[in-house]
Each structure stands twice: as structure tokens, then as C-alpha cells.
Design a protein around this motif. Structure first.
Motif, PDB file in Angstrom:
ATOM      1  N   LEU A   1      12.420   4.001   1.476  1.00  0.00           N
ATOM      2  CA  LEU A   1      12.156   5.340   0.942  1.00  0.00           C
ATOM      3  C   LEU A   1      10.659   5.568   0.722  1.00  0.00           C
ATOM      4  CD1 LEU A   1      15.096   5.487  -1.636  1.00  0.00           C
ATOM      5  CD2 LEU A   1      14.960   6.662   0.565  1.00  0.00           C
ATOM      6  N   SER A   2       9.840   4.685   1.300  1.00  0.00           N
ATOM      7  CA  SER A   2       8.366   4.811   1.299  1.00  0.00           C
ATOM      8  C   SER A   2       7.730   4.581  -0.058  1.00  0.00           C
ATOM      9  CB  SER A   2       7.929   6.182   1.835  1.00  0.00           C
ATOM     10  OG  SER A   2       8.316   6.330   3.179  1.00  0.00           O
ATOM     11  N   ASN A   3       8.416   3.908  -0.949  1.00  0.00           N
ATOM     12  CA  ASN A   3       7.821   3.578  -2.244  1.00  0.00           C
ATOM     13  C   ASN A   3       7.625   2.065  -2.331  1.00  0.00           C
ATOM     14  OD1 ASN A   3       7.790   6.049  -4.436  1.00  0.00           O
ATOM     15  ND2 ASN A   3       9.267   6.349  -2.786  1.00  0.00           N
ATOM     16  N   TYR A   4       6.685   1.585  -1.544  1.00  0.00           N
ATOM     17  CA  TYR A   4       6.446   0.155  -1.453  1.00  0.00           C
ATOM     18  C   TYR A   4       5.931  -0.409  -2.776  1.00  0.00           C
ATOM     19  CZ  TYR A   4       6.357   1.853   3.345  1.00  0.00           C
ATOM     20  OH  TYR A   4       6.660   2.491   4.515  1.00  0.00           O
ATOM     21  N   ASN A   5       5.168   0.388  -3.502  1.00  0.00           N
ATOM     22  CA  ASN A   5       4.655  -0.087  -4.786  1.00  0.00           C
ATOM     23  C   ASN A   5       5.784  -0.366  -5.770  1.00  0.00           C
ATOM     24  OD1 ASN A   5       5.189   2.676  -4.782  1.00  0.00           O
ATOM     25  ND2 ASN A   5       3.691   3.120  -6.379  1.00  0.00           N
ATOM     26  N   VAL A   6       6.836   0.460  -5.737  1.00  0.00           N
ATOM     27  CA  VAL A   6       7.986   0.223  -6.608  1.00  0.00           C
ATOM     28  C   VAL A   6       8.740  -1.023  -6.149  1.00  0.00           C
ATOM     29  CG1 VAL A   6      10.107   1.214  -7.555  1.00  0.00           C
ATOM     30  CG2 VAL A   6       8.151   2.693  -7.057  1.00  0.00           C
ATOM     31  N   GLY A   7       8.809  -1.242  -4.822  1.00  0.00           N
ATOM     32  CA  GLY A   7       9.441  -2.452  -4.310  1.00  0.00           C
ATOM     33  C   GLY A   7       8.715  -3.701  -4.776  1.00  0.00           C
ATOM     34  N   VAL A   8       7.379  -3.690  -4.742  1.00  0.00           N
ATOM     35  CA  VAL A   8       6.601  -4.840  -5.205  1.00  0.00           C
ATOM     36  C   VAL A   8       6.738  -4.987  -6.717  1.00  0.00           C
ATOM     37  CG1 VAL A   8       4.293  -5.832  -5.373  1.00  0.00           C
ATOM     38  CG2 VAL A   8       4.991  -4.663  -3.281  1.00  0.00           C
ATOM     39  N   PHE A   9       6.834  -3.883  -7.436  1.00  0.00           N
ATOM     40  CA  PHE A   9       7.032  -3.937  -8.887  1.00  0.00           C
ATOM     41  C   PHE A   9       8.363  -4.618  -9.217  1.00  0.00           C
ATOM     42  CE2 PHE A   9       8.122  -1.413 -12.911  1.00  0.00           C
ATOM     43  CZ  PHE A   9       7.435  -2.289 -13.731  1.00  0.00           C
ATOM     44  N   HIS A  10       9.417  -4.266  -8.484  1.00  0.00           N
ATOM     45  CA  HIS A  10      10.711  -4.924  -8.717  1.00  0.00           C
ATOM     46  C   HIS A  10      10.650  -6.390  -8.301  1.00  0.00           C
ATOM     47  CE1 HIS A  10      14.884  -5.004  -9.746  1.00  0.00           C
ATOM     48  NE2 HIS A  10      15.271  -5.338  -8.533  1.00  0.00           N
ATOM     49  N   LEU A  11       9.939  -6.680  -7.216  1.00  0.00           N
ATOM     50  CA  LEU A  11       9.737  -8.071  -6.808  1.00  0.00           C
ATOM     51  C   LEU A  11       9.051  -8.864  -7.923  1.00  0.00           C
ATOM     52  CD1 LEU A  11       8.282  -9.193  -3.370  1.00  0.00           C
ATOM     53  CD2 LEU A  11       7.389 -10.147  -5.471  1.00  0.00           C
ATOM     54  N   PHE A  12       8.043  -8.262  -8.530  1.00  0.00           N
ATOM     55  CA  PHE A  12       7.278  -8.895  -9.605  1.00  0.00           C
ATOM     56  C   PHE A  12       8.180  -9.180 -10.800  1.00  0.00           C
ATOM     57  CE2 PHE A  12       4.309  -8.523 -13.256  1.00  0.00           C
ATOM     58  CZ  PHE A  12       3.391  -9.504 -12.896  1.00  0.00           C
ATOM     59  N   ASN A  13       8.934  -8.183 -11.241  1.00  0.00           N
ATOM     60  CA  ASN A  13       9.835  -8.372 -12.378  1.00  0.00           C
ATOM     61  C   ASN A  13      10.943  -9.364 -12.058  1.00  0.00           C
ATOM     62  OD1 ASN A  13       8.415  -6.513 -13.925  1.00  0.00           O
ATOM     63  ND2 ASN A  13       9.703  -4.796 -13.307  1.00  0.00           N
ATOM     64  N   HIS A  14      11.503  -9.210 -10.845  1.00  0.00           N
ATOM     65  CA  HIS A  14      12.620 -10.055 -10.435  1.00  0.00           C
ATOM     66  C   HIS A  14      12.235 -11.532 -10.420  1.00  0.00           C
ATOM     67  CE1 HIS A  14      14.872 -12.133  -7.138  1.00  0.00           C
ATOM     68  NE2 HIS A  14      15.896 -11.590  -7.742  1.00  0.00           N
ATOM     69  N   ALA A  15      11.001 -11.845 -10.049  1.00  0.00           N
ATOM     70  CA  ALA A  15      10.569 -13.240  -9.974  1.00  0.00           C
ATOM     71  C   ALA A  15      10.736 -13.935 -11.315  1.00  0.00           C
ATOM     72  CB  ALA A  15       9.108 -13.305  -9.517  1.00  0.00           C
TER      73      ALA A  15
END
Length: 646
Positions: A331-345
């Protein structure tokens, strides 16, 4: 400054070499040497991230020329921007805690030095992957983490299941790697370079280029992005190439935490984010990513419903969360994807290491049905599992809440059929995630004890080496989402700079403020409903639920989810069996034992022996036979001379 930055990458390599080359001399001190090197790498990574937050500086360090053949000129260089800095902090921090945790968890293992060396090698290759300046260097790290995962999953190499799981992970990832290579070939043919800077700068010029495949004109950029995503699917265990992920649980628990929380499985999300400039100009591939991501999130959450191995439940939750990351990137929101990656880690590392603490306490038992009643015996493990599980389901004010709810709100605010499809599947996945997380907590901690009396009596909390990483991860799981949300996804934040490219028409972070309040609150209500449903079935209505399991129709549903939608059966019967039969009947019998043996050294020797054996039969010792051949030879010579003269 540049020397210190390079040390961030090479400290883990120093740890690996100290264990592999000098482990027999240093002994168990290698455990702390490798941990110390990883800690130094984290400290430097943190300061690098702080510097980028303050200055927005992008750093490029060129070490040397690597390949220079004709127009192919590839340097060994490192690239540090916002995305790289975030990945460095996540990887090195989680790896540091896993190293410290492993010094206690693996202490009794006779091969613990080799294990710690492999952990450091894994971390080193992941750092190579995220700091690469070009696709080929990235591919070195990409293959390196695949190799390291094979070594770690197969660490207990005397176990047949560990061998099979490691081979499975390697082979499934080879499928994705094949498409990465295809993408790299296309990129080089198109741009005459593999450097990120060159490719991303010129990417706008190839939007209208098409290539003819089977008489169809296919946009070249779409084809490159499609191959890149297929490669990412293998590494990040998306639907179809996910089958290796739960089997990777055969390795020691710290391996699961490192692979599933911060390193290997996030490489696919990182690749898509890094190549956002390419993906933004391929609407077809973005839609495909969204569909695959949301279906994966739904599939993995349903599969986790009735798994009984505590590590496999958490593994499928990883697969589900990766689906969320991908579909928000679609959905073109890569920053939100990286944010979830960061939290998920953080919360996923907490869950895996917490599961390791529980398994360690109950004599290595992993079946949740054989646990129960551990709340009073393991109060610390109970607390951290509660925190990790509630962050996973997106409970308000924990780290998962800030990113997961934002993902679903973005999905609804795009107002397209595909985005709404992903919103509703993502919401259903949130319900199932809440259900199996609550089920895990109940079966392990709250139910009646089902384990052996001796095991229950000897259950105890781990030492500080295992408890300290859990405590730090629990604190960050509570706070990190709130502390970083404005930096990562706040409106107008300058943090990402040029490292993430989003077309203005796809930037919808503002639009989520104007969607109906009902669709904002729906994921939370569904999550609470999932918690309540699990409590109803397992706490207040357990007998009715057991009777329901006996019903034929429900048993079929239960088996469908418990057997992982029969993906393994489908692959084994239709692909693996075919390939094995084909390999035996054709490759082995007809080629290896047939053609190659006949034309190879073995065939040459056999034929020579046969010829010599036939010649030997003419040495009979019979004078009349010798005279016959003598006169036959003379007549032949006279005949040849006669023909040559005429």
C-alpha cells in the motif's frame, strides 16, 4: 568516524573467528568474547542512528574495487542511511541479548563454542545485507544468512528432523534466490550497473519500457519488481514459500529468536523497502504484494489456532506479522512497514526467549498440552509472556498497537477494492491472533497442571543471564512503540529522508485521520472478542469444546488448521515425490549410472578390459592358427600395395 562505522559490521566477524579459530584455546571464554563483540557493534550502531536522527546525514564508505570486468564495475562499499541505521540497531540489539541468553541456555551443550560462533556469523552476514551499496553485495549477505540458518537449524546434527528441516529451509530459500538472481540480471542489462544510486536514479526512465515474453509486452519495471518480490517471499516466508519457517523450530530456541525476530525473515521486508523507488512505479506488483501479504497474515493466524508446540505457535505468529508488513508496503507505506518490523523485533524476541525460559524450566517439554499451572511456579516468565502476547495482538499502549492499528487504518483509508480486502482479512487475522495468544497463555500458565509431578516440582526460573534479556525486551515492548512513533511515522517527519520513496498520490498517512471511527475501533473490538472467545472455550466451556471436537465436521476443520492447510502434504505428494522419482529413474539410473558411467573413466576401463579379454583369446598356442593369421596379414598387405599402385 568511517573506521568506527566499519567496525559495526566487522565486530561480529571478529567474534566468529575467535570461536572458530581459537575456541580450543580460549575455551568457554569464547561465550563472553562473542557477546562482547556484538555488544560493541550495538553501541556503535546506536550512536550511528542517533547521528542520523540529529543530522539526517547519509554516509557512503568505499573500501575497494571488487569486480571490474568490461562495463561491470562493482565496489565493496557500505551505505548508511535511515533504513540501514534502524536495521543495524534492531539486529545488533536483539543479537546481543540472544548471545547473552545463550551463554546460560546452551551452557551444558558440548558444542556451545561452535554455536556461539554460528550466531556471530549469522549476525555478520545480516549486517552485510543491510549495509550493502549494491545488489551483488546485498546478495552475498542474503546467501550468507541462508547458509548460517542452515548451520544453526541443523546445529543438533544427530537429530534426523533437524537435518530435514535445515535442508528444507535451504531448498525453499533457493527458490526465492533464483528469482533474486533473475532480477539482478535484468537490472544489470537495463541499467548497466548494480549500484543502488545508479539504479534508483535512472528508474524513472524505464517506466514505459516493455519486453516481449511469449508474445506479451510486459513492462520491464514490473518484471524486475516481480522477481525481487518473489525472492523476498522466500526469505520472509510468504504464502507458498512459508513451509520452511515452522520447521526451523528444530534448532535451539535462541536460534528461533534470532531468525524470526530481527534477522533473516525481515530481509524480504528490508529489500522491498530499499527498492521502494522501483516498486512505487509498478502498481501491478504493489497490488500483488498487498494480496499476498494479507492472505499470508490470514493463513498464518488461522494455522496458529490449534498448534500444540509452543514454538510453532509463535513461529506462525511471525509469519502472520510478516504478512502485515508486506501488505502495508504494497500500500506504499514502507515507513509503517519498517515501524512494525522495528516493534515486532522486540516483542517477538521476547516471546521466543520467554518460550525458551519455559521450555528450560520444564525439562525441554514443548507441547503446551503437557504444561499448565506454571503461573505460580514461573511468575516472571508468566509476566513477560503476557506482555509479549498482548503486544503481539495489538493491545492498546503496547508497541504492537501503534504499528498494527496504523497498518489497518491505512488499508481502509486507501479506498480501493484491494486495500479494503486487505483491511478485512487483516482484521480477521487480528481476531485469530488474539485467540491463539490467549490459548497459549491459558494452556501454559492457567490450566490444571498436566505434566509429570517431578517436572512440576523442579520447575524454576532461569538465572540472571536469561532473565536480564527478557526484562530489557519487556521494557522496550511496553515503551518503544510510543517513543518512536512520531520519529518513524509522524506526519512530516524528516527521519527517512531520501531512503524511502513514496509517490505523493500514495501518501495516505493524513487520510487515516478522516476515516469513520467505527473502522478505527473495529480491530480493537475484534481483538477483545478473540480474547473473550478463547476464555469462553478454554476456561468456562472446556467440556463443551471437547464435545465439539468429537463432531465429524469440526474435526475436519480442526485437522485442516492443525495440519497447516495441508501445504506440506500437497508439496510432498505433488512436487517432492515427483522430483525424487524423476531423480532416481532418470538422473540417477539413466544419466549417472548410465551415460556418465559408459563414457566416463569407469566405462573406458570396462571397455578396455573387454577388448583385451577378446584379444587374449587369440593367443591359443596353436601353430596352425598363427600361420593362418600370418598368411592372412601377408595377403592383406599385398592387396593394399596393389590398390595403392593402381
Amino acid at each position: 568516524m568511517s573506521n568506527l562505522i566499519i567496525l559495526v559490521i566487522f565486530f561480529p566477524l571478529f567474534g566468529f573467528l575467535s570461536g572458530i579459530l581459537f575456541g580450543h584455546v580460549l575455551g568457554l571464554s569464547v561465550l563472553y568474547i562473542t557477546t562482547f563483540f556484538i555488544l560493541l557493534s550495538f553501541i556503535f550502531s546506536f550512536f550511528l542512528l542517533f547521528n542520523i536522527i540529529m543530522t539526517g546525514e547519509v554516509i557512503k564508505i568505499v573500501l575497494t574495487t571488487w569486480i571490474c570486468v568490461d562495463s561491470l564495475n562493482i565496489t565493496w562499499a557500505f551505505y548508511f542511511d535511515s533504513v540501514t541505521a534502524v536495521m543495524l540497531v534492531v539486529v545488533t540489539f536483539v543479537s546481543t541479548l540472544v548471545h547473552l541468553y545463550s551463554t546460560e541456555y546452551m551452557q551444558e551443550d558440548p558444542h556451545v563454542i561452535r554455536f556461539m560462533s554460528y550466531l556471530s556469523l549469522f549476525t555478520f552476514f545480516m549486517l552485510i545485507l543491510v549495509t550493502a551499496n549494491n545488489f551483488l553485495q546485498m546478495f552475498v549477505g542474503w546467501e550468507g544468512v541462508g547458509l548460517s540458518s542452515y548451520l544453526l537449524i541443523n546445529f543438533w546434527f544427530t537429530r534426523l528432523q533437524a537435518n530435514k528441516s535445515a535442508i528444507k529451509a535451504m531448498l525453499v530459500n533457493r527458490v526465492g534466490d533464483f528469482f533474486i538472481l533473475l532480477a539482478m540480471f535484468l537490472i544489470y542489462i537495463t541499467f548497466n550497473s548494480l549500484d543502488y544510486d545508479v539504479v534508483f536514479t535512472l528508474s524513472n526512465l524505464i517506466v514505459d519500457y516493455k519486453v516481449n515474453i511469449l508474445n506479451f509486452n510486459v513492462p520491464l519495471n514490473d518484471l524486475i519488481c516481480f522477481f525481487l518480490f518473489l525472492g523476498a517471499m522466500g526469505k520472509s516466508a510468504q504464502l507458498g514459500l512459508h513451509v520452511w519457517l515452522p520447521d526451523a523450530m528444530e534448532g535451539p530456541t535462541p536460534v528461533s529468536a534470532l531468525i524470526h525476530a530481527a534477522t533473516m525473515v525481515t530481509a524480504g521486508v528490508f529489500l522491498v523497502t530499499r527498492c521502494s523507488t522501483l516498486f512505487e512505479r509498478s502498481e501491478f506488483v504493489l497490488n500483488f504484494i498487498t494480496i499476498i501479504g494479507c492472505i499470508t497474515a490470514f493463513f498464518a493466524s488461522t494455522t496458529g489456532l490449534f498448534q500444540n508446540d509452543i514454538k510453532k505457535v509463535i513461529a506462525y505468529s511471525t509469519c502472520s506479522q510478516l504478512g502485515y508488513m508486506f501488505f502495508v508496503c504494497g500500500l506504499s507505506n514502507y515507513n509503517v512497514g519498517v515501524f512494525h518490523l522495528f516493534n515486532h523485533a522486540f516483542f517477538k524476541a521476547l516471546l521466543f526467549l520467554g518460550a525458551g525460559s519455559i521450555i528450560h524450566a520444564v525439562s525441554n517439554e514443548q507441547d503446551m498440552r503437557k504444561m499448565g499451572g506454571l503461573m505460580k511456579l514461573l511468575p516472571f516468565s508468566y509476566a513477560i509472556t503476557m506482555i509479549g502476547s498482548f503486544a503481539l495482538i495489538g493491545f492498546p499502549f503496547l508497541s504492537g498497537f501503534y504499528s498494527k492499528d496504523t497498518i489497518l487504518e491505512i488499508a481502509f483509508s486507501k479506498f480501493s477494492n484491494i486495500s479494503h480486502f486487505s483491511y478485512f482479512l487483516g482484521t480477521l487475522a487480528a481476531f485469530f491472533t488474539a485467540f491463539y495468544s490467549t490459548r497459549l497463555i491459558y494452556l501454559v500458565f492457567l490450566s490444571v497442571p498436566n505434566s509429570n509431578k517431578v517436572i512440576i516440582q523442579n520447575a524454576h526460573e532461569a538465572s540472571w543471564k536469561m532473565s536480564l534479556p527478557l526484562f530489557l525486551l519487556a521494557i522496550l515492548t511496553v515503551l518503544i512503540g510510543f517513543l518512536t512513533k512520531d520519529i518513524f511515522i509522524g506526519f512530516g517527519t524528516p527521519f527517512w529522508g531520501s531512503s524511502i520513496f513514496i509517490l505523493p498520490k500514495n501518501y495516505v498517512i493524513v487520510d487515516i485521520e478522516f476515516i469513520s471511527y467505527f473502522y478505527k475501533i473495529l480491530p480493537l473490538c475484534v481483538t477483545l472478542l478473540g480474547i473473550f472467545s478463547a476464555l469462553v472455550l478454554y476456561v468456562w466451556g472446556l467440556n463443551e469444546f471437547l464435545n465439539l471436537k468429537k463432531q465429524f465436521w469440526f474435526k475436519r476443520i480442526y485437522m485442516f488448521f492443525n495440519k497447516k492447510w495441508y501445504f506440506d502434504k500437497l508439496y510432498n505428494q505433488n512436487i517432492v515425490s515427483f522430483m525424487l522419482n524423476y531423480s532416481y529413474a532418470f538422473s540417477y539410473k539413466d544419466i549417472d549410472r548410465g551415460i556418465l558411467e559408459k563414457i566416463g573413466p569407469h566405462g573406458f576401463i570396462s571397455e578396455t578390459k573387454n577388448i583385451l579379454s577378446n584379444i587374449k583369446t587369440y593367443q591359443s598356442g596353436d601353430l596352425f592358427q598363427y600361420l593362418f593369421f600370418f598368411f592372412l596379414a601377408i595377403i592383406s598387405i599385398i592387396f593394399i600395395i596393389y590398390l595403392s599402385q593402381n
